[in-house]
Design a protein around this motif. Structure first.
Motif, PDB file in Angstrom:
ATOM      1  N   PRO A  99       0.140  -1.178  -0.260  1.00 39.64           N
ATOM      2  CA  PRO A  99       0.293  -0.414  -0.507  1.00 39.64           C
ATOM      3  C   PRO A  99       0.993   1.395  -0.014  1.00 39.64           C
ATOM      4  CG  PRO A  99      -0.701  -1.138   1.543  1.00 39.64           C
ATOM      5  CD  PRO A  99       0.565  -2.381   1.063  1.00 39.64           C
ATOM      6  N   LEU A 100       1.477   1.010   0.744  1.00 42.04           N
ATOM      7  CA  LEU A 100       2.654   2.318   1.329  1.00 42.04           C
ATOM      8  C   LEU A 100       3.222   2.912  -0.292  1.00 42.04           C
ATOM      9  CD1 LEU A 100       4.449   2.836   4.552  1.00 42.04           C
ATOM     10  CD2 LEU A 100       2.003   4.515   3.222  1.00 42.04           C
ATOM     11  N   LYS A 101       3.665   1.641  -1.430  1.00 41.68           N
ATOM     12  CA  LYS A 101       4.300   1.632  -2.624  1.00 41.68           C
ATOM     13  C   LYS A 101       3.625   2.417  -3.328  1.00 41.68           C
ATOM     14  CE  LYS A 101       7.838  -1.794  -1.761  1.00 41.68           C
ATOM     15  NZ  LYS A 101       8.668  -3.030  -2.608  1.00 41.68           N
ATOM     16  N   GLU A 102       2.190   2.138  -3.393  1.00 39.46           N
ATOM     17  CA  GLU A 102       1.201   2.648  -4.581  1.00 39.46           C
ATOM     18  C   GLU A 102       0.206   3.233  -3.677  1.00 39.46           C
ATOM     19  OE1 GLU A 102       1.987  -0.845  -7.827  1.00 39.46           O
ATOM     20  OE2 GLU A 102       0.188  -1.583  -6.494  1.00 39.46           O
ATOM     21  N   LYS A 103       0.324   3.913  -3.186  1.00 38.33           N
ATOM     22  CA  LYS A 103      -0.581   5.220  -2.092  1.00 38.33           C
ATOM     23  C   LYS A 103      -1.558   5.736  -3.234  1.00 38.33           C
ATOM     24  CE  LYS A 103      -1.056   8.250   1.457  1.00 38.33           C
ATOM     25  NZ  LYS A 103      -0.167   8.637   3.057  1.00 38.33           N
ATOM     26  N   LYS A 104      -0.427   6.105  -4.034  1.00 39.94           N
ATOM     27  CA  LYS A 104      -1.013   7.476  -5.058  1.00 39.94           C
ATOM     28  C   LYS A 104      -2.049   6.213  -5.843  1.00 39.94           C
ATOM     29  CE  LYS A 104      -0.197  10.820  -8.051  1.00 39.94           C
ATOM     30  NZ  LYS A 104      -0.571  10.712  -9.317  1.00 39.94           N
ATOM     31  N   GLN A 105      -1.666   6.074  -6.425  1.00 38.00           N
ATOM     32  CA  GLN A 105      -2.531   4.478  -7.405  1.00 38.00           C
ATOM     33  C   GLN A 105      -3.999   4.759  -6.740  1.00 38.00           C
ATOM     34  OE1 GLN A 105       0.521   4.325  -6.838  1.00 38.00           O
ATOM     35  NE2 GLN A 105       1.558   2.464  -9.287  1.00 38.00           N
ATOM     36  N   VAL A 106      -3.667   3.425  -5.212  1.00 43.10           N
ATOM     37  CA  VAL A 106      -4.581   3.452  -4.770  1.00 43.10           C
ATOM     38  C   VAL A 106      -6.163   5.093  -3.966  1.00 43.10           C
ATOM     39  CG1 VAL A 106      -5.545   3.456  -2.286  1.00 43.10           C
ATOM     40  CG2 VAL A 106      -4.183   1.550  -3.447  1.00 43.10           C
ATOM     41  N   GLU A 107      -5.234   6.427  -4.097  1.00 44.44           N
ATOM     42  CA  GLU A 107      -5.655   7.612  -3.920  1.00 44.44           C
ATOM     43  C   GLU A 107      -6.933   7.638  -5.397  1.00 44.44           C
ATOM     44  OE1 GLU A 107      -3.396   9.434  -0.017  1.00 44.44           O
ATOM     45  OE2 GLU A 107      -3.085   9.975  -2.081  1.00 44.44           O
ATOM     46  N   ASP A 108      -6.179   7.248  -6.199  1.00 47.60           N
ATOM     47  CA  ASP A 108      -6.740   7.957  -7.878  1.00 47.60           C
ATOM     48  C   ASP A 108      -8.176   7.061  -7.565  1.00 47.60           C
ATOM     49  OD1 ASP A 108      -4.350   9.396  -8.224  1.00 47.60           O
ATOM     50  OD2 ASP A 108      -3.598   8.988  -9.226  1.00 47.60           O
ATOM     51  N   ARG A 109      -7.510   5.999  -6.994  1.00 49.85           N
ATOM     52  CA  ARG A 109      -8.740   4.909  -7.489  1.00 49.85           C
ATOM     53  C   ARG A 109     -10.419   5.672  -6.890  1.00 49.85           C
ATOM     54  NH1 ARG A 109      -4.657   0.843  -7.487  1.00 49.85           N
ATOM     55  NH2 ARG A 109      -4.034   0.804  -9.131  1.00 49.85           N
ATOM     56  N   GLY A 110      -9.934   6.434  -5.708  1.00 49.18           N
ATOM     57  CA  GLY A 110     -10.909   6.593  -4.790  1.00 49.18           C
ATOM     58  C   GLY A 110     -10.945   6.374  -3.059  1.00 49.18           C
ATOM     59  N   GLY A 111      -9.921   5.409  -3.095  1.00 48.36           N
ATOM     60  CA  GLY A 111      -8.915   4.480  -1.379  1.00 48.36           C
ATOM     61  C   GLY A 111      -8.596   5.466  -1.157  1.00 48.36           C
ATOM     62  N   CYS A 112      -8.463   4.739   0.201  1.00 52.91           N
ATOM     63  CA  CYS A 112      -7.077   5.784   0.791  1.00 52.91           C
ATOM     64  C   CYS A 112      -6.315   4.426   1.439  1.00 52.91           C
ATOM     65  CB  CYS A 112      -7.883   5.621   1.743  1.00 52.91           C
ATOM     66  SG  CYS A 112      -9.146   5.241   2.942  1.00 52.91           S
ATOM     67  N   VAL A 113      -5.184   4.491   1.928  1.00 51.58           N
ATOM     68  CA  VAL A 113      -4.322   4.003   2.742  1.00 51.58           C
ATOM     69  C   VAL A 113      -4.218   4.267   4.235  1.00 51.58           C
ATOM     70  CG1 VAL A 113      -1.721   2.885   2.855  1.00 51.58           C
ATOM     71  CG2 VAL A 113      -2.476   3.442   0.823  1.00 51.58           C
ATOM     72  N   VAL A 114      -4.094   3.529   5.055  1.00 55.34           N
ATOM     73  CA  VAL A 114      -5.050   4.228   6.238  1.00 55.34           C
ATOM     74  C   VAL A 114      -3.754   2.470   7.002  1.00 55.34           C
ATOM     75  CG1 VAL A 114      -6.451   3.493   8.241  1.00 55.34           C
ATOM     76  CG2 VAL A 114      -6.908   3.819   6.422  1.00 55.34           C
ATOM     77  N   LYS A 115      -3.200   3.235   7.725  1.00 54.04           N
ATOM     78  CA  LYS A 115      -2.164   2.638   8.998  1.00 54.04           C
ATOM     79  C   LYS A 115      -2.628   2.717  10.825  1.00 54.04           C
ATOM     80  CE  LYS A 115       2.584   1.691  10.277  1.00 54.04           C
ATOM     81  NZ  LYS A 115       2.312   1.018  12.286  1.00 54.04           N
ATOM     82  N   LEU A 116      -3.643   1.366  11.022  1.00 53.56           N
ATOM     83  CA  LEU A 116      -3.188   1.418  12.484  1.00 53.56           C
ATOM     84  C   LEU A 116      -3.255   1.488  13.478  1.00 53.56           C
ATOM     85  CD1 LEU A 116      -7.276   0.305  12.135  1.00 53.56           C
ATOM     86  CD2 LEU A 116      -6.773   2.667  11.892  1.00 53.56           C
ATOM     87  N   PRO A 117      -2.323   2.337  15.049  1.00 50.75           N
ATOM     88  CA  PRO A 117      -1.409   1.396  15.599  1.00 50.75           C
ATOM     89  C   PRO A 117      -1.340  -0.148  15.330  1.00 50.75           C
ATOM     90  CG  PRO A 117      -3.179   3.225  16.695  1.00 50.75           C
ATOM     91  CD  PRO A 117      -3.843   2.554  15.328  1.00 50.75           C
ATOM     92  N   GLY A 118       0.283  -0.322  15.764  1.00 45.16           N
ATOM     93  CA  GLY A 118      -0.281  -1.713  15.808  1.00 45.16           C
ATOM     94  C   GLY A 118      -0.123  -2.907  14.977  1.00 45.16           C
ATOM     95  N   ASN A 119      -0.221  -1.664  13.653  1.00 43.27           N
ATOM     96  CA  ASN A 119      -0.536  -2.746  12.521  1.00 43.27           C
ATOM     97  C   ASN A 119       0.101  -2.408  11.402  1.00 43.27           C
ATOM     98  OD1 ASN A 119      -2.159  -3.891  10.820  1.00 43.27           O
ATOM     99  ND2 ASN A 119      -4.204  -4.443  11.801  1.00 43.27           N
ATOM    100  N   ILE A 120      -0.514  -3.139  10.241  1.00 39.17           N
ATOM    101  CA  ILE A 120       0.604  -2.472   9.105  1.00 39.17           C
ATOM    102  C   ILE A 120      -0.553  -1.726   7.576  1.00 39.17           C
ATOM    103  CG2 ILE A 120       2.173  -4.213   9.205  1.00 39.17           C
ATOM    104  CD1 ILE A 120       0.103  -6.094   6.578  1.00 39.17           C
TER     105      ILE A 120
END
Length: 228
Positions: free
Chosen positions: A123-144
């Motif tokens: 997700p971090l490598k392709e964050k822009k592609q995800v956001e361009d599709r209308g999504g988001c990348v979320v990192k919760l505490p203690g998770n990936i």
């Protein structure tokens, strides 16, 4: 992981249109076995059915991956099931075509060194592609990091619940198999994974053991291919 094994593999030799093929794949299912089981029977068949596979293998593989994903979404699984995949097709022992989506990997041994030939779709490598599709990348505490806080990769088959924000488009790599590919002390050539052991079953088992020593917490599969 508290569930049945969700990995499926393909290891097969076949003659097609006068070509000698080695067909190899690992399908790493998540949230069920249905998608992995379906791909085990259908993905490579769909690749080989593309009329231009023999002349333009990369575009044929991409088309087959995406068409197979469409079929899965429409006919195979609901909102939950999905998987990552890596496929390798060896043509006449001379040309290797490798494709992957997600975090399944392939390794080639060249001049005695391991060469990673797949890309992990994080997700971090392709964050822009995800956001361009209308999504988001979320990192919760203690998770990936996860797409929409759910999926830990940006490319996968199935996963209808986040499909608008991910893709099944694979990275595809072509490699020439020549005298530089192989284990220098055995004369053998190694595809998919590598370790300095001459017996392929032993090599696969040693790699699995190493994954467990490194505290892998997921289903783990390995295909080792040596060829003259």
């Amino acid at each position: 992981m508290g569930h049945g094994m969700e990995d499926f593999i393909v290891v097969e030799s076949r003659k097609v249109h006068g070509y000698s093929l080695g067909l190899y794949a690992i399908f790493d299912g998540h949230s069920g076995r249905d998608v992995a089981k379906y791909l085990q029977s259908n993905l490579i068949e769909n690749i080989l059915s593309q009329s231009d596979f023999w002349t333009h293998p990369k575009s044929a593989v991409r088309r087959a991956y995406e068409a197979t994903d469409t079929d899965i979404l429409e006919n195979v699984v609901g909102s939950q099931g999905g998987l990552t995949a890596v496929t390798a097709i060896l043509i006449d022992g001379k040309k290797l075509v490798v494709a992957n989506v997600g975090d399944s990997r392939a390794i080639l041994c060249r001049n005695g060194k391991d060469e990673g030939i797949t890309v992990v779709h994080e997700p971090l490598k392709e964050k822009k592609q995800v956001e361009d599709r209308g999504g988001c990348v979320v990192k919760l505490p203690g998770n990936i990091p996860r797409v929409d806080g759910q999926l830990e990769m940006t490319r996968a088959f199935g996963d209808k619940k986040v499909k608008k924000h991910i893709t099944a488009k694979p990275d595809v790599v072509g490699k020439k198999i020549d005298k530089d590919v192989g284990l220098p002390d055995t004369g053998k050539r190694l595809v998919i994974a590598s370790i300095n052991i001459t017996d392929v079953q032993e090599a696969a088992e040693e790699l699995i053991k190493e994954a467990l020593v490194r505290e892998s917490r997921d289903d783990t599969s390995c295909v080792v291919v040596m060829f003259d």
